[in-house]
Design an enzyme around this catalytic site. Structure first.
Site, PDB file in Angstrom:
ATOM      1  CG  ASP A 177      -1.886   1.186   1.184  1.00  0.00           C
ATOM      2  OD1 ASP A 177      -2.950   1.050   0.570  1.00  0.00           O
ATOM      3  OD2 ASP A 177      -1.567   2.244   1.767  1.00  0.00           O
ATOM      4  CD  GLU A 196      -4.465   4.252  -2.010  1.00  0.00           C
ATOM      5  OE1 GLU A 196      -4.747   4.748  -0.919  1.00  0.00           O
ATOM      6  OE2 GLU A 196      -5.203   4.336  -3.005  1.00  0.00           O
TER       7      GLU A 196
END
Length: 782
Positions: A661, A704
């Site tokens: 992440d 993301e």
């Protein structure tokens, strides 16, 4: 008194001569990177130093012991050292465009083996199914072993793959069932400790590859060809001496280089190396082009090399191999002065002469140049960056020495001498499919005809048919496309090129509708002020066998085009036949017509099916690919995860996942805009793809977040890889001046876990990494 004075004067004269002579020419310093630690594996290099073979060639060679943490091939590429030693993994680097040049193979056979205990009952590759095996983490290292396991169906059935370790005693302690090793090293050590071992050798299962090879960079080979030849000569002399004096060199290793191995171990290694070198079967340093192509074929079969990869590229061959090119003294002297030739090519003349997507010279001309390089012992430096008209200007201005493939025209013969043609291709007329057969140039009057500027077709048509309306284009593809769109009526070029490109470009509405009474007689051209070069090239071409020519032609050229009948010419004969056998011929004509229509319909159906299959393949790829980053999407990752869980449950395989992440990614979008955010996402995806193995699966999980699946990898191994990726990302500064960090969670699939439980655990690890301050990796074993 006079005799004494004479002696003094003579001595003074000698001293003056010595003073004026100056120091001797300094030896050229060369750094050679070994493949591993000092041992008999490199005996020939020690002997070349000790016996003065390097010195006799004007070389001062420094041998550098391997640091296992450093890529020894990259050391040569980046100029840290001048020469290195590696195996056929060099082909993979050449495929990727790395400038490597093979100088001499020392080991004709790879000593890579899989070692097992006799008590285990494992004596063949299939016995490894379901067993614990320690292999290299990177599948391209020790490739002969991986190829053997794949071709024997072992990997498909499944093994318990363990990370590689130099601790060969793990086999004796029962921590593994099989280990990777060298036939010259680990078997001796284990037998000395009382273990009865068995060796599984790839050569027994049809995988026979070269082992250690001396190599250098293309830069070194191009700038210092004489030094390359000197290194080769000295190294081969050193190996002959070392293998003839095994105990002497073994004692030399102990005295000057390393005491890691005792004398008996070095002598055992020496005998095993003798078998790998096989000098009594083939001369030392022999590199067989056919065998090299076979090895490249094995790599291609496993998806590691392109099927058109030229294995003979950037390889050193002696000038006059047995049965090769015989040069005159004048020609030999010429090549001694000129070892590198600048070559002009047509970068977009598919499939005869072109530059591929990786920037490499390819096609028929490239394969002929590779053969000439082998036979003549020269290097061809190909100019890949200029269009054809500029290439012709460059050879006129002596900026180039030769043309790889060109038709001999009156204009070109004013500045270049040409060999005899080595390939011929008819000059044909391409139109749209609905055009009639074109019998000759007369049927092209009043129509716009495309030709490539400065091609032989342009020169010939302009000189012999000035009445035609010629439209100049820059490339063959451009000419075909302008006909396909209806902008121009026809395009004239050679049959081999247009038939190849019509297929490659999917221009299904084009066909060959006619032919001129002129063929492209394609030859090599040498600058006119070097007539010797033209003669040398001709001798080189003459040495190429018909079988070799056929292999090159069949590799690149496919002559699929429609043949038309001019019924106006055969009408009188047809009428006479009808008068005699009207009913019979009418019936036969009907059958032929029906057959022709059926054949055409089948062709169209097959073409439609092929196009549909290709479109479906493209749609399937789009369906599993993230549009922004080009990596796999969530749909594909879900399928991979389900498959990995099934394999783990069935075969007991180890598998781990990493969930990445990007830290504070929203801030990037808010501060710099979404277009910069997209750049960050694509940069991270590219970084990961360059860091993982071929067997790993990577994709975008959403937003993301990215997911990496690591088969045959423990949580510790995956965490180590993830942390390396994290460190590389944090070291990257974007042009806007900011640094983007990433956090990762790692989890290994454990027995009894479901897919959901596994992913939940991984997500929890990611949460702990975020909570712990970000820019870190947390695994389930921490």
């Amino acid at each position: 008194m006079y005799p004494v004075m004479n002696r003094i004067l003579q001595l003074a004269f000698v001293l003056l001569l010595l003073a004026g002579a100056g120091p001797a020419a300094a030896a050229e310093k060369v750094r050679l990177q070994l493949k591993w630690y000092h041992q008999f594996q490199f005996a020939g290099y020690y002997a070349a130093i000790e016996q003065g073979y390097f010195a006799a060639e004007g070389l001062e060679v420094e041998l550098i012991e391997r640091d296992p943490e450093v890529n020894n091939i990259r050391q040569v590429l980046n100029g840290a050292v001048d020469y290195g030693i590696a195996d056929t993994v060099l082909l993979l680097y050449q495929e990727q465009g790395a400038g490597l040049h093979i100088v001499a193979p020392i080991f004709q056979h790879s000593p890579n083996v899989i070692i097992t205990l006799a008590s285990s009952g494992i004596v063949s590759p299939l016995d490894l199914v379901g067993r614990r095996v320690r292999l290299y983490d990177n599948e391209t290292d020790g490739f002969p072993l991986m190829a053997m396991l794949v071709e024997q169906g072992v990997l498909e059935r499944g093994i318990v793959r363990q990370p590689f370790s130099v601790d060969y005693m793990a086999l004796g302690r029962g921590e593994t069932d099989a280990i990777y090793g060298y036939s010259s090293n680990e078997p001796y050590m284990l037998r000395q400790l009382g273990y009865d071992v068995r060796l599984i050798q790839p050569v027994h299962y049809g995988i026979d590859m070269y082992g250690d090879m001396l190599f250098t960079s293309v830069r070194e080979a191009t700038d210092h060809p004489v030094r390359v030849a000197a290194m080769r000569r000295a190294v081969l002399r050193g190996w002959e001496y070392a293998l003839d004096h095994k105990e002497e060199i073994a004692r030399l290793i102990l005295a000057r280089y390393s005491k890691r191995k005792p004398l008996p171990a070095l002598l055992y290694e020496a005998q095993a190396i003798e078998q790998a070198v096989a000098r009594f079967t083939v001369p030392l340093g022999t590199l067989d082009s056919g065998r090299l192509r076979h090895i490249a074929g094995i790599y291609a079969r496993h998806g590691l090399l392109d099927k058109h990869f030229s294995a003979e590229r950037n390889v050193f061959f002696d000038r006059q191999p047995e049965g090769g090119v015989r040069l005159s003294e004048e020609e030999t002297a010429f090549l001694q002065q000129h070892r590198v030739f600048r070559v002009g090519i047509d970068r977009e003349w598919y499939p005869l002469d072109f530059v591929d997507a990786a920037g490499r010279h390819s096609g028929v001309a490239a394969d002929y140049l590779n053969l000439l390089s082998q036979r003549l012992g020269v290097t061809f430096k190909v100019e890949t960056g200029q269009p054809w008209p500029r290439i012709l200007e460059m050879i006129q201005g002596r900026e180039l020495d030769m043309l790889a493939m060109a038709a001999s025209t009156p204009e070109r013969m004013t500045y270049a001498g040409f060999t005899r043609p080595y390939i011929r291709s008819p000059m044909v007329i391409v139109t749209k499919s609905d055009a009639d057969y074109i019998a000759g140039a007369g049927e092209l009057r009043g129509k716009r005809i495309a030709v490539v500027k400065s091609y032989a077709s342009h020169e010939w048509l302009a000189a012999n048919h000035p009445e035609l309306d010629l439209q100049l284009v820059d490339t063959t593809v451009q000419g075909l496309e302008r006909v396909a769109t209806g902008e121009l009526f026809a395009f004239v070029d050679n049959l081999a090129s247009v038939s190849f490109l019509i297929k490659q470009q999917g221009l299904s509405n084009l066909k060959v509708s006619g032919q001129f009474p002129k063929a492209f007689d394609l030859a090599m051209g040498a600058r006119s002020d070097w007539p010797l070069l033209r003669g040398i090239l001709q001798k080189g071409l003459d040495s190429i066998t018909q079988q070799e020519k056929d292999e090159i032609y069949n590799k690149w050229v496919r002559l699929d085009y429609e043949t038309h009948i001019d019924f106006r010419r055969v009408a009188p004969y047809f009428a006479a036949l009808v008068a005699v056998l009207a009913l019979v011929m009418l019936d036969a004509w009907r059958v032929r017509r029906l057959h022709s229509r059926l054949h055409l319909a089948n062709q169209q159906l097959q073409l439609a099916e092929e196009q549909l299959t290709e479109k479906n393949r493209e749609l399937e790829q789009l369906a599993i690919t993230d549009k922004l980053t080009g990596v796999y999407n969530r749909l594909k990752l879900d399928a991979v995860l389900a498959q990995q869980v099934a394999l783990a449950q069935r075969y007991g395989r180890t598998v781990s996942v990493v969930l990445f992440d990007l830290d504070n990614f929203k801030l990037v979008n808010d501060t710099h805009g979404h277009h910069i955010g997209d750049v960050v996402l694509k940069s991270f995806a590219a970084l990961v793809l360059n860091s993982v193995r071929k067997s790993d699966i990577f994709g975008r999980w959403g937003g993301e977040e990215f997911l990496l699946v690591c088969p045959e990898t423990s949580s510790a191994g995956a965490a180590e890889l993830a942390d390396k990726i994290r460190a590389q990302m944090s070291a990257l500064t974007f042009p806007e001046g900011f640094i983007q960090t990433v956090s990762g969670g790692v989890a290994e699939l454990h027995e009894g876990q479901s897919l959901l439980e596994w992913l939940t655990l991984c997500d929890k690890m990611l949460y702990l990494a975020k909570k712990g301050g970000r820019n870190r990796v947390v695994s389930d074993l921490m």
